[in-house]
Design an enzyme around this catalytic site. Structure first.
Site, short mmCIF file in Angstrom:
data_model
loop_
_atom_site.label_atom_id
_atom_site.label_comp_id
_atom_site.label_asym_id
_atom_site.label_seq_id
_atom_site.Cartn_x
_atom_site.Cartn_y
_atom_site.Cartn_z
N ASP A 462 33.21 -17.80 -0.61
CA ASP A 462 32.00 -16.97 -0.57
C ASP A 462 32.30 -15.77 0.33
O ASP A 462 33.31 -15.74 1.04
CB ASP A 462 30.86 -17.82 0.01
CG ASP A 462 29.51 -17.11 0.01
OD1 ASP A 462 29.31 -16.18 -0.80
OD2 ASP A 462 28.64 -17.49 0.83
N GLU A 465 33.80 -10.33 -0.62
CA GLU A 465 33.85 -8.94 -1.16
C GLU A 465 34.77 -8.06 -0.33
O GLU A 465 35.38 -7.17 -0.93
CB GLU A 465 32.43 -8.38 -1.19
CG GLU A 465 31.50 -9.08 -2.17
CD GLU A 465 31.09 -10.49 -1.74
OE1 GLU A 465 31.04 -10.71 -0.52
OE2 GLU A 465 30.85 -11.34 -2.60
N ASP A 540 23.73 -14.44 -5.42
CA ASP A 540 22.38 -14.73 -4.93
C ASP A 540 21.27 -14.22 -5.83
O ASP A 540 20.60 -13.23 -5.54
CB ASP A 540 22.20 -14.15 -3.52
CG ASP A 540 23.14 -14.83 -2.52
OD1 ASP A 540 23.65 -15.91 -2.85
OD2 ASP A 540 23.34 -14.27 -1.43
O1 MIG Z 1 23.63 -15.86 2.06
O2 MIG Z 1 26.76 -19.70 2.78
O3 MIG Z 1 25.97 -16.47 -2.19
O4 MIG Z 1 25.53 -19.22 -2.28
O5 MIG Z 1 24.64 -20.49 0.06
C1 MIG Z 1 24.74 -15.67 2.79
C2 MIG Z 1 25.42 -19.37 2.62
C3 MIG Z 1 25.95 -16.56 2.56
C4 MIG Z 1 25.83 -16.52 0.18
C5 MIG Z 1 26.13 -17.29 -1.06
C6 MIG Z 1 25.25 -18.50 -1.12
C7 MIG Z 1 25.48 -19.35 0.09
C8 MIG Z 1 25.18 -18.55 1.37
N1 MIG Z 1 26.00 -17.35 1.37
#
Ligand code: MIG
Length: 858
Positions: A462, A465, A540
């Site tokens: 995650d 980017e 998200d």
């Molecule tokens: O929102 O790790 O897209 O699936 O649960 C900030 C926490 C960070 C974004 C991800 C989301 C995940 C969340 N992350």
């Protein structure tokens, strides 16, 4: 919160001016790649090619692979002689893409002409206009299904041109694509204008908001963590796949990849209806043009260029349950137990950021998870896998071994002058691994032994980017340098590759350390080629009905962009799901390639049993359907992995002649023969479903419908309409609660009579890389119908996995009257078949040993 001040009339820089860098707004110093004054053969290149020299720039034209040609612009700054063009590619491009054809060259007064085996390129000397012609291969017949004027070119006139001669034999047909101008500003930005047509349609572009057809849209390619709602204004999300498919009815399809991992723009808006403007902020016009003629050929060629997905472990195709976050070991175990108690099939549970100590990757919070090894073993007993999140940010803390080791060995991203880049993310100030550096990538990959030792075989990437908090750019500083061997790149040049290189390091590190087992990696960010390393979820989204609807075109276009293994957070991530939304979204999601329910902290919980029995039953039934269809789904994953075709498909891919489906994206095909029409709004007792030409059966009731028209389907909460094409062969198995549980009884092969069809059934251990060395069984089935009778032929294309049961139960639906006899060629025993007169259904158990021919005599 933005207010209307944003659109103050004095605010000059309104976003919808739509200018690409090449917009003709007159305010920029534009240079043109215009008159071409000479041509030169490319020296010392494994591939054949030529360079066209213009006043301000040169354009290399290289035969890249069968049906793929590469055009690469080389600038000449201040009139200096252009250096030999650097033809190295980014990691998006497979080294193994076959070497290109030989090019022959000819020239007349007006044109330079380059002729490959199929493609040809004509460069107009005076204007610099570049035309790329296809082989002249005729696409599908341009048919009008369901009416609509046929404005397309008459492909009957298309003639192949293999002459390479001086006569303008291409004059009577249209190029696949014509680059009418290539421009760049004094700042190195480049743009090229591509002539298309009023009736052009555009697909691909990876993960974007909006509908299926991207006509009239404009998107940026810049991997972004977008928590704002995903609405049409959002022009960049987490993935950047600079790949566009061009399609017109009746004309050959083509595709363009702009291999530039910096910021690029695809503008199908500002140039009007009949041109697109593709621009690159860093001035890298490195374009690949792929020919069709069919849409499917374009998609397959893209897969030969950027890679096909490996087979995931079978458990990764099962249902997955997640939450930000399951806060403790007990909580995770109780979710698992509830799944089993309630008979909701499920394979994977996720650990979001709270499993770590202070969000330090490769650690455990031992208060919340005192015995991760015991927990994972207990879950494994019940048939569950655990997938933890791993973000790129490594907490800056000299006592934290991962940080200390990374700094000592120079594995982190730094500025040219040597300062580490430190960005703020969950753990606070953090360093970021430079995955472009081989040693750093290997180090990162091997760190995953930590997880493997606990019994973990899947990783969730995650924030890659990469997302950085508290800075206007929301990402890494653009002047950070990625080492990339001997060819360093600034972050500004390589931003869109960061997430993919992280997932590559992860996938390869896991694979190295798992003793032959296939790892599963899920990623948020990616670039062209990401399919080689990871599945992609669409980030998200929110628990909005609109977001459920938009997930369809997103998943379809990702599939047309090489990424077959994909899906949204089922139920929606942020905002609060309702029971009805969860029921409908689970129905839809149960037939997406990637099937995971996930939701955010502080939102209403959305495990399938939290909205009462009716919703729970809907979720159970559809997730069970997924597991019954596992042989079908699994074989479609194999088709993606071997042929590069998507698993869920827009109708257009299978019915390219059908004028009603160019932008149809509230329904889709699973494989080629199953049509899924989910309900996308609350309180919807019925919906219209478009059935393409042919005969279709309601999967639930067997009701027969003639296609080429829309029908109205009843949609009580319990029903998501599904149709099967006559002639389809659909394999199913008995219900299991997870993907590695052995199903009871034989594989059921249902044939829907009234048409002809085929299916290739893939089976292996579901776990190891053995299939890459032939340890799998692949059976081709073909169903034929004629006046005298019907046949099912089975041929064993590969028999490398003897452990599997061979038995089949063949079920012929809508079989008509009781047949006179049924024979199995090669079998001495009479076939023990039965006929159900009420349902007009024939059942035939077949030992299934290898090749056979089943004949049903009327
Ligand atoms: O929102 O790790 O897209 O699936 O649960 C900030 C926490 C960070 C974004 C991800 C989301 C995940 C969340 N992350």
């Amino acid at each position: 919160m933005l207010t209307s001040e944003e659109i103050h009339p004095d605010n000059a820089n309104h976003a919808n001016s739509g200018e690409g860098f090449g917009g003709n707004d007159g305010t920029r110093r534009l240079q043109r790649y215009s008159a071409i004054h000479s041509i030169e053969r490319l020296a010392s290149n494994e591939r054949d090619g030529y360079i066209l020299h213009g006043e301000q720039a040169s354009l290399a034209i290289i035969a890249h692979a069968d049906g793929i040609i590469r055009l690469k612009l080389a600038h000449r700054i201040n009139g200096a002689q252009a250096a030999a063009p650097d033809l190295r590619t980014t990691p998006a491009i497979l080294d193994s893409a076959s070497s290109g054809d030989a090019i022959s060259y000819s020239e007349d007064e007006s044109h330079y002409r380059l002729q490959l085996a199929n493609l040809s390129v004509h460069a107009h000397k005076q204007s610099g206009r570049i035309e790329v012609f296809g082989s002249g291969g005729k696409p599908h017949k341009a048919e009008d299904v369901g009416g609509g004027p046929n404005k397309s070119a008459n492909s009957e006139n298309v003639k192949p041109d293999h002459s390479g001669a001086k006569s303008d034999s291409n004059q009577d047909r249209e190029p696949l694509l014509a680059f009418s101008s290539i421009e760049w500003t004094g700042k190195r930005q480049t743009a090229c204008t591509i002539e298309t047509h009023e009736d052009s349609h555009y697909y691909g572009l990876g993960e974007k908001t909006g509908f299926l057809d991207k006509k009239g849209e404009r998107y940026d390619m810049w991997n972004s963590d977008v928590y704002e709602p995903h609405v049409p204004d959002i022009d960049a999300l987490y993935q950047s796949i600079p790949w566009l498919i061009h399609y017109r009815y009746g004309a050959p399809a083509s595709g363009i990849l702009l291999d530039d991992p910096g910021r690029t723009t695809f503008d199908m808006r500002s140039g009007g209806d009949d041109r697109i403007i593709i621009s690159s902020e860093n001035g890298n016009l490195d374009l690949y043009v792929l020919e069709g003629p069919e849409l499917k050929d374009v998609v397959k060629r893209y897969a030969t260029l950027t890679g096909r997905p490996p087979m995931p472990p079978r458990w990764a195709i099962g249902f997955q349950q997640s939450r930000y976050s399951y806060m403790s070991q007990e909580e995770l175990l109780s979710v698992a137990r509830t799944m089993r108690e309630k008979r909701i099939p499920c394979d994977v549970l996720y650990l979001d950021i709270h499993y770590m100590e202070e969000y330090k990757v490769f650690t455990w919070d031992t208060e919340r998870f005192p015995d991760p090894r015991g927990m994972i073993a207990e879950l494994a007993e019940m048939g569950f896998k655990v997938v933890p999140i791993v973000d790129p940010g490594v907490k800056k803390d000299p006592r934290y071994p991962v940080y200390a080791e990374g700094v000592r060995n120079g594995h982190f991203c730094a500025k040219l002058e040597g300062d580490l880049f430190i960005g703020d993310v969950w753990p606070g100030p953090s360093a970021f691994t430079d995955y472009s550096d081989e040693a750093a990538a290997e180090w990162w990959g091997d760190l995953h032994r930590h997880y493997i030792d606990y019994g973990i075989h899947g990783i969730w990437n995650d924030m890659n980017e990469p997302s950085v908090f508290g800075v206007p750019s929301k990402t890494m500083d653009l002047d950070v340098v990625h080492r990339n061997g001997d060819k360093p790149k600034t972050h500004g040049e390589w931003h869109n590759l960061y997430g993919m290189l992280m997932s590559k390091a992860t996938y390869e590190g896991m694979a190295r350390n798992m003793e032959g087992e296939r790892p599963f990696v899920l990623t948020r960010a990616g670039y062209a080629g990401i399919q080689r390393y990871a599945a992609v979820w669409t980030g998200d989204n929110r628990s909005y009905w609109e977001h459920m609807a938009m997930s369809i075109p997103m998943v379809l276009n990702l599939g047309l962009s090489g990424v077959a293994f994909t899906g949204p957070d089922i139920g929606g991530f942020s905002h609060h799901a309702s029971g009805e939304l969860l029921a409908r979204w689970t129905q839809l999601g149960s037939l997406y390639p990637f099937c995971r329910n996930h939701s955010a902290i502080d939102t209403i919980r959305q495990e399938p049993w939290l909205f009462g029995e009716r919703v729970e039953a809907v979720c159970r039934d559809y997730l069970s359907l997924r597991y019954k269809l596992m042989p079908y789904l699994y074989s479609l994953f194999y088709e993606a992995s071997s042929a590069g075709l998507p698993i869920v498909r827009p109708l257009l891919l299978e019915y390219p002649q059908d004028r009603n489906v160019s932008n149809l994206c509230d329904q889709f095909l699973l494989g080629k023969d199953m049509l899924v029409a989910p309900v996308l709004r609350p309180g919807t007792p019925s919906r219209s479903v478009y059935l393409p030409e042919g005969t279709w059966y309601d999967y639930w009731t067997g009701e027969k419908h003639e296609g080429g028209r829309s029908i109205l389907a009843e949609t009580p909460l319990e029903k998501m309409p599904i149709y099967v094409r006559a002639g389809a062969i659909i394999p199913e198995q008995a219900l299991t609660q997870h993907a590695n549980e052995r199903p009871e009884g034989p594989t059921k092969l249902t044939i829907y009579s009234g048409g002809e069809g085929s299916f290739s059934l893939f089976e292996d251990d579901g776990l190891t890389f053995g299939y890459e060395k032939g340890a799998y069984r692949l059976r081709d089935f073909e169903w034929k119908e004629s006046a005298s009778g019907r046949t099912l032929a089975s041929s064993l294309r590969n028999d490398g996995y003897p452990g599997l049961s061979r038995e089949l139960e063949i079920v012929i639906e809508q079989a008509g009257l009781k047949p006179a006899s049924i024979e199995l060629a090669g079998s001495a025993e009479p076939v023990q078949w039965s006929y159900d007169a009420a349902f007009k259904r024939i059942r035939i158990p077949v030992p299934g040993d290898g090749d056979f021919l089943l004949t049903i005599k009327n």
